[in-house]
Every structure is written in C-alpha cells, then in structure tokens.
Design a protein around this motif. Sequence first.
Motif, PDB file in Angstrom:
ATOM      1  N   LEU A   1       0.829  -1.197   0.000  1.00  0.00           N
ATOM      2  CA  LEU A   1       0.000   0.000   0.000  1.00  0.00           C
ATOM      3  C   LEU A   1       0.871   1.258   0.000  1.00  0.00           C
ATOM      4  O   LEU A   1       1.897   1.296   0.683  1.00  0.00           O
ATOM      5  CB  LEU A   1      -0.920   0.036   1.223  1.00  0.00           C
ATOM      6  N   TYR A   2       0.421   2.283  -0.728  1.00  0.00           N
ATOM      7  CA  TYR A   2       1.160   3.537  -0.778  1.00  0.00           C
ATOM      8  C   TYR A   2       0.240   4.657  -1.231  1.00  0.00           C
ATOM      9  O   TYR A   2      -0.702   4.466  -2.001  1.00  0.00           O
ATOM     10  CB  TYR A   2       2.364   3.430  -1.726  1.00  0.00           C
ATOM     11  N   ASN A   3       0.528   5.863  -0.706  1.00  0.00           N
ATOM     12  CA  ASN A   3      -0.145   7.075  -1.153  1.00  0.00           C
ATOM     13  C   ASN A   3       0.566   7.633  -2.384  1.00  0.00           C
ATOM     14  O   ASN A   3       1.345   6.941  -3.025  1.00  0.00           O
ATOM     15  CB  ASN A   3      -0.197   8.100  -0.027  1.00  0.00           C
ATOM     16  N   GLY A   4       0.290   8.875  -2.725  1.00  0.00           N
ATOM     17  CA  GLY A   4       0.795   9.387  -3.989  1.00  0.00           C
ATOM     18  C   GLY A   4       1.505  10.710  -3.899  1.00  0.00           C
ATOM     19  O   GLY A   4       2.628  10.804  -3.458  1.00  0.00           O
ATOM     20  N   GLY A   5       0.838  11.771  -4.290  1.00  0.00           N
ATOM     21  CA  GLY A   5       1.419  13.100  -4.308  1.00  0.00           C
ATOM     22  C   GLY A   5       1.532  13.631  -5.738  1.00  0.00           C
ATOM     23  O   GLY A   5       0.630  14.317  -6.203  1.00  0.00           O
ATOM     24  N   PRO A   6       2.668  13.353  -6.435  1.00  0.00           N
ATOM     25  CA  PRO A   6       3.870  12.698  -5.905  1.00  0.00           C
ATOM     26  C   PRO A   6       4.557  13.561  -4.857  1.00  0.00           C
ATOM     27  O   PRO A   6       4.454  14.785  -4.893  1.00  0.00           O
ATOM     28  CB  PRO A   6       4.756  12.529  -7.143  1.00  0.00           C
ATOM     29  N   GLY A   7       5.209  12.891  -3.917  1.00  0.00           N
ATOM     30  CA  GLY A   7       5.866  13.582  -2.821  1.00  0.00           C
ATOM     31  C   GLY A   7       5.163  13.393  -1.501  1.00  0.00           C
ATOM     32  O   GLY A   7       5.419  14.121  -0.545  1.00  0.00           O
ATOM     33  N   SER A   8       4.272  12.414  -1.411  1.00  0.00           N
ATOM     34  CA  SER A   8       3.545  12.156  -0.173  1.00  0.00           C
ATOM     35  C   SER A   8       4.011  10.849   0.455  1.00  0.00           C
ATOM     36  O   SER A   8       4.221   9.850  -0.240  1.00  0.00           O
ATOM     37  CB  SER A   8       2.037  12.065  -0.438  1.00  0.00           C
ATOM     38  N   ALA A   9       4.139  10.883   1.779  1.00  0.00           N
ATOM     39  CA  ALA A   9       4.349   9.643   2.518  1.00  0.00           C
ATOM     40  C   ALA A   9       3.037   8.874   2.590  1.00  0.00           C
ATOM     41  O   ALA A   9       1.983   9.351   2.154  1.00  0.00           O
ATOM     42  CB  ALA A   9       4.874   9.959   3.917  1.00  0.00           C
ATOM     43  N   THR A  10       3.084   7.686   3.173  1.00  0.00           N
ATOM     44  CA  THR A  10       1.891   6.835   3.229  1.00  0.00           C
ATOM     45  C   THR A  10       1.235   6.905   4.607  1.00  0.00           C
ATOM     46  O   THR A  10       0.620   5.957   5.071  1.00  0.00           O
ATOM     47  CB  THR A  10       2.260   5.402   2.804  1.00  0.00           C
ATOM     48  N   VAL A  11       1.375   8.027   5.264  1.00  0.00           N
ATOM     49  CA  VAL A  11       0.758   8.235   6.571  1.00  0.00           C
ATOM     50  C   VAL A  11      -0.766   8.200   6.472  1.00  0.00           C
ATOM     51  O   VAL A  11      -1.447   7.755   7.400  1.00  0.00           O
ATOM     52  CB  VAL A  11       1.237   9.569   7.187  1.00  0.00           C
ATOM     53  N   TRP A  12      -1.321   8.618   5.344  1.00  0.00           N
ATOM     54  CA  TRP A  12      -2.771   8.743   5.215  1.00  0.00           C
ATOM     55  C   TRP A  12      -3.445   7.373   5.149  1.00  0.00           C
ATOM     56  O   TRP A  12      -4.409   7.104   5.891  1.00  0.00           O
ATOM     57  CB  TRP A  12      -3.098   9.586   3.983  1.00  0.00           C
ATOM     58  N   LEU A  13      -2.956   6.502   4.269  1.00  0.00           N
ATOM     59  CA  LEU A  13      -3.500   5.146   4.222  1.00  0.00           C
ATOM     60  C   LEU A  13      -3.204   4.385   5.515  1.00  0.00           C
ATOM     61  O   LEU A  13      -4.036   3.629   6.010  1.00  0.00           O
ATOM     62  CB  LEU A  13      -2.910   4.373   3.031  1.00  0.00           C
ATOM     63  N   HIS A  14      -2.015   4.600   6.054  1.00  0.00           N
ATOM     64  CA  HIS A  14      -1.598   3.848   7.244  1.00  0.00           C
ATOM     65  C   HIS A  14      -2.472   4.192   8.444  1.00  0.00           C
ATOM     66  O   HIS A  14      -2.920   3.309   9.175  1.00  0.00           O
ATOM     67  CB  HIS A  14      -0.133   4.160   7.541  1.00  0.00           C
ATOM     68  N   MET A  15      -2.721   5.483   8.652  1.00  0.00           N
ATOM     69  CA  MET A  15      -3.453   5.914   9.839  1.00  0.00           C
ATOM     70  C   MET A  15      -4.953   6.042   9.620  1.00  0.00           C
ATOM     71  O   MET A  15      -5.708   6.239  10.569  1.00  0.00           O
ATOM     72  CB  MET A  15      -2.912   7.263  10.327  1.00  0.00           C
TER      73      MET A  15
END
Length: 532
Positions: free
Chosen positions: A119-133
């Motif tokens: 799983l991963y978020n996008g951005g580009p340039g975004s961490a995956t804090v959003w999906l994770h939390m």
Amino acid sequence: MTRLLLCATVACLVSPLTPLHAESASHAPAAHSPIPDSITTGSVALPGGTVAYKAIAGTILVHARHYDDSSSVIASRTEQPPASDKHEGEDKDDAVASMFYVAYFKQGVPAGKRPVTFLYNGGPGSATVWLHMGSVGPLRLDTPGDTHLPAPPYTLIVNPQSLLDVTDLVFIDAPGTGFSRIAGHDADKAFYGVDADGHAFTDFIVQFLAKYDRFNSPRYLFGESYGTTRSAVVANDLEDRSIDLNGVILLSQILNYDNSVDEPEANPGIDDPYILALPTYAATAWYHKRLSPMPADLPAFLREVEHFALTDYSAALRQGADLPADQRKAIAAKLAAYTGLPAPYILRSGLRVNGGQFTKELLADAGMTTGRLDTRFSGPTLDPVSREAGYDPQSTALSSAYVSAFNVYVRQTLHYGEGVTYKEGIEVNWDFKHHRPGPDSDNPGTNVMPDLARVMKEDPKLKIMLNSGYYDLATPYFEGVYEMKHLPIPASLYGNIEFKQYASGHMVYVKPDALQRLHDNVADFIRRTDNL
C-alpha cells in the motif's frame, strides 16, 4: 469501539505491541548511522475473530535504474543507508534510496497461504501516513464527520475495518518521504519521476518478496491518487521481471494527467476534464443542498448527469466558437441546474469551470469554499474576490491529526524513528515524462493507461478494482471510469475490471461507513482472486 488517546500511555492501552528488539529511545541514531529494524507484536479484534500479528518497521535499500549490482555482495542490498539526506563518501554514480515500510504479518500462517498487499499514497511527494493511519491498518484515526477536527490530543481506535482479516499489509513510504531517504549523486533525478519512482517501488517489492520468503504468496498492489499512476507502472515493471500479480486495487484513480480538472485551461482544446468532473460538481451541489429541486436518489441523479456530460455537454464543447448562442445559453442553464452555479457565471467561463473555480464559487454567497480532496468539507473563503479558493478545507481539517497520530504511534508503539524527522510530504521537481510500453513511446505527458493495458494483455488473469468517491475533485470518480473504459485492451478483458463508488471523497476511508464498504469490497475482491 475501544478508543486510544495519543498520550504518554499510547503503547499500552489498545492491543499493546511488545518490542522484540528495538532501538533504545535514549540512544537516537547519529546523523550517519543506520536505523535498525524494529519488530513488535500485537493483535486486533475483527468481526471474524482476533488476529495476532507481527509488525516490522524498517527499510530496504534500492538503487537507481541501470545500477549494476552484478559485483555486489547480496547482503548489501538490504543494508540501510544513512538516516541523513546526504551520504558522505557515496560513490557519485551510486544514487540510493532507503525505503521505509511497516509490514503487518498475521502470525501462525504459512507464507504461501497468506496474501500480501503493498500500500502507498501518492502526491507525488507524499508519505503513506494517510492510508496507514486512516484506512485498513490495525489502528486508525477516528474521523466521524466533515468538519475540522479539534486540536490535540487526537484519538486512535482499534480498527474493525482492518484488512488483516484477509491479507498481510505492507505500508511503504516513497523515496525522500516519511522515514525514507535518498543519497548519492543526482539522487533527486534518480528517484523523482514517473519511471524512476516506478523502478524504485518495483525493486522494493522484489526485494521484500525475497527477504520475507513471499514469492509464493498471492500479491496485490493498493495505490491511492498518484499511487494509482504508480501502480500501473509497477504492475508493468513487475511483469517484465516475471512476477504476476493477483490484483491491482486502485483508490481515487488518475492514469492520464490530461484529464485533470485542476488547471485544464493551461491545455486549451482538451475538454475532457470539464466533462469528466461534471458528475462530481453535481454530487457536491447535491450534498450542500444547492439544487432545486433536490433529487432524492443520488446515484440515479449522477447517472443522468454522466449521460448529459458525454452527450449534449461534450458535443457543445467540441463545437468551440461555432456553438450557436441559443444552444450556449441552453447548455449553461442545464449546467446551472446540475451544479448549483449561476448560469451567467458559467457563460462568462465559456461553459468551462475548472475545479478551483467550482470549489470557490459554489458556496460563495455564504463566504465559504468547499474542499478539493473531499467536497463535503467547507471552510471560510480566504479572499472573496479571488478566482479560486487558495486552500483545501478537507486537508486543513485532517492533516494535523494524521501527522501527529502517526508520529506518536510509530515512535511509542512501533519503537522506530526516535530522533528522526518524519516527512509527511516533500516538495519535488517531478519528472512527468514517461516511457510507455512499445516502440518510440517517449512522451512529455503522463499517461500510464498503456502500461496497465499491456500488463492486462500479458497476464489475462489479472484483476483490477477501481474504488472512487463521489465527492473527490482531485481525481473525479467519472474520470477513473472513463479511463478504464478506454484502455486499449480486447473486449474480453473488460470483464476483469470492477468499479466501486462511495459517498465520500478522495480519501474514501475518512467516512466510517464508506470505510466499512471499502473494507468489505476489497476483502471480497481478495478472497475471489487469491487462488487459495
């Protein structure tokens, strides 16, 4: 549901994670020291029973495309580079990225009998804090409404919608974001681009499968936003490395950036963004009660708007300056009825209202602007006479909670990252040029539809799932549907694609009942495709 306040006792209140080996909080890493992996255990109570899991927070080292590792020691491929952004003494030709991940493995299940989802978020340039939390991990934020959350302390809850009931989960931060770091000569050029980023994630996944003996596990990609763009590239790259996937799960899709409604006026003559965003405008006007009369059935209303968008509206825009004045006025009146915007404003905009204009104008008489990521959210207009809003009420409503929650959770519960900054997002000079599959396919714009089409043709068993929110103006839901229905694939393969839509926004999961539906739909998709 049990609640967890993010405070000094965060690690011991809900499904406590017990550290097996972790860095002492009193010994933060030096600037040029690798951070050791941290392994902890925990459990989460789900409707089908309690799942005991092992959580691993760590990094895997990946090199830039064309790196020659033929003479390298195998072990060096998984060593962590320094925690800092620059590596003293790094070979100038050896750009590297240390990609941070948190993996959750159900305990007591053989690897070959357990799916694994990246799983991963996008951005580009975004961490995956959003999906994770926010989505399908063992704990998540409580986001019950569509307004700005109060200031801290924030609340985590045990997540009954976690996908640990059907799959192991691996949340990955893109190079340079989160706890991931890049180093070496021209490292930004080596990792900050469509193809370079796709290579990094592909390399990460291949190494992960080897490191944890998961080559015989059912495999899934789960990308959100730009992560859907990434998924098309990675799926194709993995196929080139003889690694089939069971499924690709797309959340809030954009594959062709010419379809973006953010600033389509910069690309005159391309009218598809206005056409594909219209149903989201209509859904937003419906949500904020700006329609008269108010349709009783939102999905049925949106099907009507979709038909108008693809027929009368599309035909009108294609005529450009040749559109007769009476027809122009008739189309403007219809758009006003569907969007809640004044017909004179629509006429002044040439029947073409971009996303920023819409979010600013819909509630302008109340001095408010709607969100872009989730148009259910609204906030005060920064400048009443500006053309566009200038900020996103959804983003400002939730970002502090997500970032704060993760920083406490990863340090106090996962026992990782003490003394190191977590970069939830970075400014990147992204290279959007993409080498599409096939000869002579370099193109200055990003369109990864050919990538997804190619992997579907080479692996006709591959299944695709598109999840979209009605109130998403960052990647409008109808844009995703349109792209999928225009993939250059045989008619027989369209049956491999399924569509799920939700009364939520870009981050579908911030709405609890939408998250429940998302869980149920994705879990069902995995059960039907895991071949177990």
